[in-house]
Write an enzyme that holds these catalytic residues in place. Structure first.
Site, PDB file in Angstrom:
ATOM      1  N   ARG A  31      13.038  -5.145   3.840  1.00  0.00           N
ATOM      2  CA  ARG A  31      12.778  -3.892   3.113  1.00  0.00           C
ATOM      3  C   ARG A  31      12.837  -4.120   1.607  1.00  0.00           C
ATOM      4  O   ARG A  31      13.693  -4.869   1.123  1.00  0.00           O
ATOM      5  CB  ARG A  31      13.812  -2.823   3.495  1.00  0.00           C
ATOM      6  CG  ARG A  31      13.669  -2.385   4.935  1.00  0.00           C
ATOM      7  CD  ARG A  31      14.468  -1.148   5.292  1.00  0.00           C
ATOM      8  NE  ARG A  31      14.473  -1.026   6.747  1.00  0.00           N
ATOM      9  CZ  ARG A  31      13.463  -0.544   7.468  1.00  0.00           C
ATOM     10  NH1 ARG A  31      12.377  -0.103   6.864  1.00  0.00           N
ATOM     11  NH2 ARG A  31      13.535  -0.504   8.787  1.00  0.00           N
ATOM     12  N   ASP A  32      11.942  -3.444   0.905  1.00  0.00           N
ATOM     13  CA  ASP A  32      11.967  -3.499  -0.556  1.00  0.00           C
ATOM     14  C   ASP A  32      13.247  -2.829  -1.059  1.00  0.00           C
ATOM     15  O   ASP A  32      13.636  -1.759  -0.588  1.00  0.00           O
ATOM     16  CB  ASP A  32      10.728  -2.792  -1.120  1.00  0.00           C
ATOM     17  CG  ASP A  32      10.479  -3.148  -2.574  1.00  0.00           C
ATOM     18  OD1 ASP A  32       9.477  -3.816  -2.861  1.00  0.00           O
ATOM     19  OD2 ASP A  32      11.313  -2.757  -3.426  1.00  0.00           O
ATOM     20  N   ILE A  33      13.874  -3.443  -2.041  1.00  0.00           N
ATOM     21  CA  ILE A  33      15.141  -2.930  -2.583  1.00  0.00           C
ATOM     22  C   ILE A  33      14.929  -1.613  -3.347  1.00  0.00           C
ATOM     23  O   ILE A  33      15.861  -0.820  -3.493  1.00  0.00           O
ATOM     24  CB  ILE A  33      15.790  -4.004  -3.497  1.00  0.00           C
ATOM     25  CG1 ILE A  33      17.285  -3.829  -3.614  1.00  0.00           C
ATOM     26  CG2 ILE A  33      15.136  -4.061  -4.867  1.00  0.00           C
ATOM     27  CD1 ILE A  33      17.990  -5.027  -4.261  1.00  0.00           C
ATOM     28  N   ASN A  89       0.035  -7.227  -5.352  1.00  0.00           N
ATOM     29  CA  ASN A  89      -0.042  -7.163  -6.808  1.00  0.00           C
ATOM     30  C   ASN A  89      -0.304  -8.586  -7.304  1.00  0.00           C
ATOM     31  O   ASN A  89       0.316  -9.535  -6.823  1.00  0.00           O
ATOM     32  CB  ASN A  89       1.264  -6.626  -7.400  1.00  0.00           C
ATOM     33  CG  ASN A  89       1.517  -5.181  -6.997  1.00  0.00           C
ATOM     34  OD1 ASN A  89       0.576  -4.409  -6.815  1.00  0.00           O
ATOM     35  ND2 ASN A  89       2.771  -4.813  -6.832  1.00  0.00           N
ATOM     36  N   HIS A 102       3.531 -12.028  -1.798  1.00  0.00           N
ATOM     37  CA  HIS A 102       4.048 -11.109  -0.781  1.00  0.00           C
ATOM     38  C   HIS A 102       3.098  -9.941  -0.634  1.00  0.00           C
ATOM     39  O   HIS A 102       2.462  -9.523  -1.603  1.00  0.00           O
ATOM     40  CB  HIS A 102       5.454 -10.616  -1.143  1.00  0.00           C
ATOM     41  CG  HIS A 102       5.549 -10.043  -2.528  1.00  0.00           C
ATOM     42  ND1 HIS A 102       5.680 -10.844  -3.651  1.00  0.00           N
ATOM     43  CD2 HIS A 102       5.496  -8.772  -2.968  1.00  0.00           C
ATOM     44  CE1 HIS A 102       5.713 -10.081  -4.727  1.00  0.00           C
ATOM     45  NE2 HIS A 102       5.595  -8.815  -4.341  1.00  0.00           N
ATOM     46  N   HIS A 104       2.876  -6.002   0.288  1.00  0.00           N
ATOM     47  CA  HIS A 104       3.630  -4.755   0.448  1.00  0.00           C
ATOM     48  C   HIS A 104       3.031  -3.966   1.608  1.00  0.00           C
ATOM     49  O   HIS A 104       1.803  -3.794   1.665  1.00  0.00           O
ATOM     50  CB  HIS A 104       3.501  -3.876  -0.799  1.00  0.00           C
ATOM     51  CG  HIS A 104       4.125  -4.440  -2.032  1.00  0.00           C
ATOM     52  ND1 HIS A 104       5.324  -3.983  -2.541  1.00  0.00           N
ATOM     53  CD2 HIS A 104       3.710  -5.414  -2.885  1.00  0.00           C
ATOM     54  CE1 HIS A 104       5.619  -4.649  -3.648  1.00  0.00           C
ATOM     55  NE2 HIS A 104       4.656  -5.522  -3.882  1.00  0.00           N
TER      56      HIS A 104
HETATM   57  P1  5GP Z   1       5.740  -7.114  -6.973  1.00  0.00           P
HETATM   58  O1  5GP Z   1       5.790  -6.091  -8.061  1.00  0.00           O
HETATM   59  O2  5GP Z   1       6.075  -8.500  -7.465  1.00  0.00           O
HETATM   60  O3  5GP Z   1       4.478  -7.070  -6.158  1.00  0.00           O
HETATM   61  O4  5GP Z   1       6.860  -6.689  -5.939  1.00  0.00           O
HETATM   62  C1  5GP Z   1       8.152  -7.163  -5.960  1.00  0.00           C
HETATM   63  C2  5GP Z   1       8.985  -6.201  -5.171  1.00  0.00           C
HETATM   64  O5  5GP Z   1      10.204  -6.847  -4.841  1.00  0.00           O
HETATM   65  C3  5GP Z   1       9.342  -4.928  -5.920  1.00  0.00           C
HETATM   66  O6  5GP Z   1       8.818  -3.812  -5.217  1.00  0.00           O
HETATM   67  C4  5GP Z   1      10.872  -4.943  -5.962  1.00  0.00           C
HETATM   68  O7  5GP Z   1      11.424  -3.681  -5.759  1.00  0.00           O
HETATM   69  C5  5GP Z   1      11.239  -5.903  -4.854  1.00  0.00           C
HETATM   70  N1  5GP Z   1      12.461  -6.635  -5.077  1.00  0.00           N
HETATM   71  C6  5GP Z   1      12.863  -7.228  -6.230  1.00  0.00           C
HETATM   72  N2  5GP Z   1      14.035  -7.849  -6.048  1.00  0.00           N
HETATM   73  C7  5GP Z   1      14.387  -7.654  -4.751  1.00  0.00           C
HETATM   74  C8  5GP Z   1      15.512  -8.070  -3.967  1.00  0.00           C
HETATM   75  O8  5GP Z   1      16.429  -8.761  -4.430  1.00  0.00           O
HETATM   76  N3  5GP Z   1      15.523  -7.689  -2.654  1.00  0.00           N
HETATM   77  C9  5GP Z   1      14.534  -6.941  -2.106  1.00  0.00           C
HETATM   78  N4  5GP Z   1      14.642  -6.612  -0.820  1.00  0.00           N
HETATM   79  N5  5GP Z   1      13.448  -6.538  -2.824  1.00  0.00           N
HETATM   80  C10 5GP Z   1      13.381  -6.898  -4.132  1.00  0.00           C
END
Ligand code: 5GP
Ligand code: ZN
Length: 111
Positions: A31-33, A89, A102, A104
């Site tokens: 899950r996203d944090i 992204n 990754h 989403h």
């Molecule tokens: P991006 O913006 O790179 O596509 O997405 C990165 C995602 O990783 C963000 O939605 C952010 O909330 C999530 N994220 C960042 N750090 C952590 C973490 O330590 N654990 C989890 N589960 N999600 C994270």
């Protein structure tokens, strides 16, 4: 391949404890944090790839399988019928903040 200072490599390698909703040889899902919707999952290949820009022909299987994992997880999370978004992204201008590829999976909004 692992990059020492990559957060998602650390999660994949279980150096940072995380609850995986799914794991196989090539992927983990957690899950996203900072969820942007009731269901916000990250489907993360175990292989370190910086972004979509860095994909090579060797990654074709990963990039097709990631959508199959997405489909499977959408059903497990019960958003398959209601609908969901699958989003990559790409680089800073595209909103990428973690430079380990990754997908989403976002959904679960009220009807
Ligand atoms: P991006 O913006 O790179 O596509 O997405 C990165 C995602 O990783 C963000 O939605 C952010 O909330 C999530 N994220 C960042 N750090 C952590 C973490 O330590 N654990 C989890 N589960 N999600 C994270
Ligand atoms: Zn990484």
């Amino acid at each position: 391949m692992t990059v020492d200072d990559c957060l998602f490599c650390k999660i994949v390698n279980k150096e940072i404890p995380s609850e995986f909703l799914y794991e196989d040889d090539a992927f983990v899902v957690f899950r996203d944090i900072n969820p942007q919707a009731p269901v916000h999952l990250l489907i993360v290949p175990k292989k370190h790839i910086r972004s979509i820009n860095d994909l090579t022909d060797d990654d074709k299987e990963i990039i097709s399988e990631i959508f199959m994992v997405g489909k499977k997880i959408a059903k497990i999370e019960n958003v398959n019928k209601s609908g969901y978004k699958l989003v990559f992204n790409v680089e800073k201008g595209g909103g990428q903040v973690i430079f380990h590829i990754h997908l989403h999976l976002i959904g679960g909004w009220k009807k």
